[in-house]
Design a protein around this motif. Sequence first.
Motif, PDB file in Angstrom:
ATOM      1  N   ASP A 262       0.811  -1.216   0.000  1.00 47.32           N
ATOM      2  CA  ASP A 262       0.000   0.000   0.000  1.00 47.32           C
ATOM      3  C   ASP A 262       0.844   1.265   0.000  1.00 47.32           C
TER       4      ASP A 262
ATOM      5  N   ASP B 124      -7.523  -3.570   2.849  1.00 50.36           N
ATOM      6  CA  ASP B 124      -8.340  -2.460   2.348  1.00 50.36           C
ATOM      7  C   ASP B 124      -7.472  -1.384   1.694  1.00 50.36           C
ATOM      8  N   ALA B 125      -6.335  -1.084   2.306  1.00 51.14           N
ATOM      9  CA  ALA B 125      -5.465  -0.024   1.777  1.00 51.14           C
ATOM     10  C   ALA B 125      -4.874  -0.415   0.428  1.00 51.14           C
TER      11      ALA B 125
ATOM     12  N   HIS C 226      -6.217  -2.479  -1.734  1.00 51.52           N
ATOM     13  CA  HIS C 226      -7.309  -2.408  -2.704  1.00 51.52           C
ATOM     14  C   HIS C 226      -7.615  -0.963  -3.081  1.00 51.52           C
ATOM     15  N   ALA C 227      -7.613  -0.066  -2.106  1.00 51.01           N
ATOM     16  CA  ALA C 227      -7.900   1.332  -2.382  1.00 51.01           C
ATOM     17  C   ALA C 227      -6.858   1.941  -3.326  1.00 51.01           C
ATOM     18  N   ARG C 228      -5.616   1.499  -3.222  1.00 56.42           N
ATOM     19  CA  ARG C 228      -4.550   2.066  -4.075  1.00 56.42           C
ATOM     20  C   ARG C 228      -4.676   1.610  -5.522  1.00 56.42           C
TER      21      ARG C 228
ATOM     22  N   ASP D 109      -7.383  -0.539  -6.884  1.00 56.56           N
ATOM     23  CA  ASP D 109      -8.745  -0.789  -7.347  1.00 56.56           C
ATOM     24  C   ASP D 109      -8.827  -2.046  -8.216  1.00 56.56           C
TER      25      ASP D 109
ATOM     26  N   ARG E 216     -15.811  -9.156   2.140  1.00 52.93           N
ATOM     27  CA  ARG E 216     -15.285  -8.214   1.155  1.00 52.93           C
ATOM     28  C   ARG E 216     -15.367  -8.833  -0.233  1.00 52.93           C
TER      29      ARG E 216
END
Length: 607
Positions: free
Chosen positions: A476, A521-522, A524-526, A528, A567
Amino acid sequence: MAFQPDTATVVAARAGDPAAVDRLVAGYLPLVYTIVGRALDGHADVDDVVQDTMLRVLRNLGDLRDPEAFRSWLVAITVRQVRERYRIRRSAPDVLLPDDLRDPGADFTDLAITRLELAGQRRETAEATRWLDEDNRELLSLWWLEASGELTRDEIVSAIEVSRQHAAVRIQRMKGQLETARVVVRALAATPPCAELGLVTADWDGRPGALWRKRIARHTRDCRQCSPAWSGLVAAEKLLVGMALVPLPHTFGGGGPAVLGGAHAAPAVSGKALAAVKGGVGVGRRVLTALLATGAVAGTGAAAVVFTGGDEPVVGAAAVSTAAPAPRLSLPAPTAAPASPSARPSAARTRTKAPAVPVPPAGHSAKKGVGTWRFDGIKGALGDVGAGWYYNWSPDDDSMPGPADVEFVPMIWGRANVTAATLAKAEREGEVLLGFNEPDMPGQADLSVEDALAAWPRLEGTGMRLGSPAVAYGGDTAGGWLDRFMKGAEAGGLRVDFITLHWYGSDFSDAAVAQFLGYVDAVHARYDLPIWVTEYGLTNFTGAPKYPTGKQQAAFIKGTTAGMQRRSYVERYAWFGLPAVGDSIDFGLYRDAATPTEAGKAYRAAG
């Protein structure tokens, strides 16, 4: 090639001409139905996806700048709707009718065989489509139409949103899988049946799937009785000529606007939803026909939803289309509830209550997997723990085969494994390929970002779905190894289909669950992209390695697996590792084929 309206009809429909809209949808509905039907293999969702696609086309027709590109635009929308339905299935399988409970009369392959009067190798090819994975069924639905003259390669490239070269690679791989599936169909239908094949398939439930395709095909290559099935296969391109569009079922005919929900569609589709000719298109009285197709297809009058001055639709009879009627075939109405709120039941497609969906055994999950190495009892442990998949950091499972219903996923571990022979081994194992193992760590793959990017096209060349290199840490982090690799891949036009990552925590308290899920989560957020956690656990590497108690591991497993199951973007996860023998006794899951540790019991219950 089937009749399809010309550009002038598209222009008139975009301007709001009801008769033109009717002709447009009537002309293209068979194309949409065939793509969706083949891609979803006749699932009960087919009718809903066709409806959703035609509604989306109507809503956005005013945005189409180039009328000559209508067919390409329509196909791209159709493919996106199919992919959206795949996504819904994966993220919320409990609200959809499972494949084994779908209406047997709605089997698209059977309908195609019956209505197109297929026999011999053409019939084998149609039956083989049941054995393809989702991505390849989608691609087959398009390539089949290209081979029969209904679509062009450029339209396929536009629809699947890849380069022409990448499309060629994917099509070649899909054709290889189709050929394998044809052999599987032949072997299973052989008379007299092969006794050894009967033993191989003794535990098979009769449902086509990737795992059994692979195992049956492997048997046919080595079996003297079954190996002749590989001989005499006519090229699929030659077989597909003249068998493109499957005639429409009654659910899209019968004198009412069935494509949009049936004879009483007006209440279910608001005026605003269908008044979608916009962006400066002159519509005078704001007239738009909301479906379309049934009158022309059935050769009868079609109901139309007409917008006059306000937002409320008026249902009336439209003129009979002059387009030649297409033949119809009977498709019994599915019994599933609508798959999405926008797909409402109608009088023309009456639905009954779906049968109860069987609940899988507790702890069995397609997401849940393990990393493993050789130990006594590996096959039994893989079955007992309820894993849906496993891997061994190698390109094949020859040295440690698992149960027939547990998927093996190959890996290209490092630079030395990027060879034609190793890549070919991996290709034979399945449809998904894991990239380099901890390239950011000495003693592991230990690759620079530049070297990994240089080798990546070789992995891409397999046509397999590709997982990123699995970094040991910092996935991340801006400017970290993975971040630089992903930016380089984007700049170079390289493909990465999902992110793989590893995580080990040294905090053995209850806070470890949130720490782990926060990292996932981090990442995935970076990027997508979907996530595969291919190694994770609790270990303190300071000095001599330290491990949590069995109770602490069990609590951590319970919390993290529940979080990953919730998720939808987490596609797979794998504990490190399966064996609890030797130096892995403190963190492994199984001492032998049937003896789980405390952590093993928790992992078995997960999913």
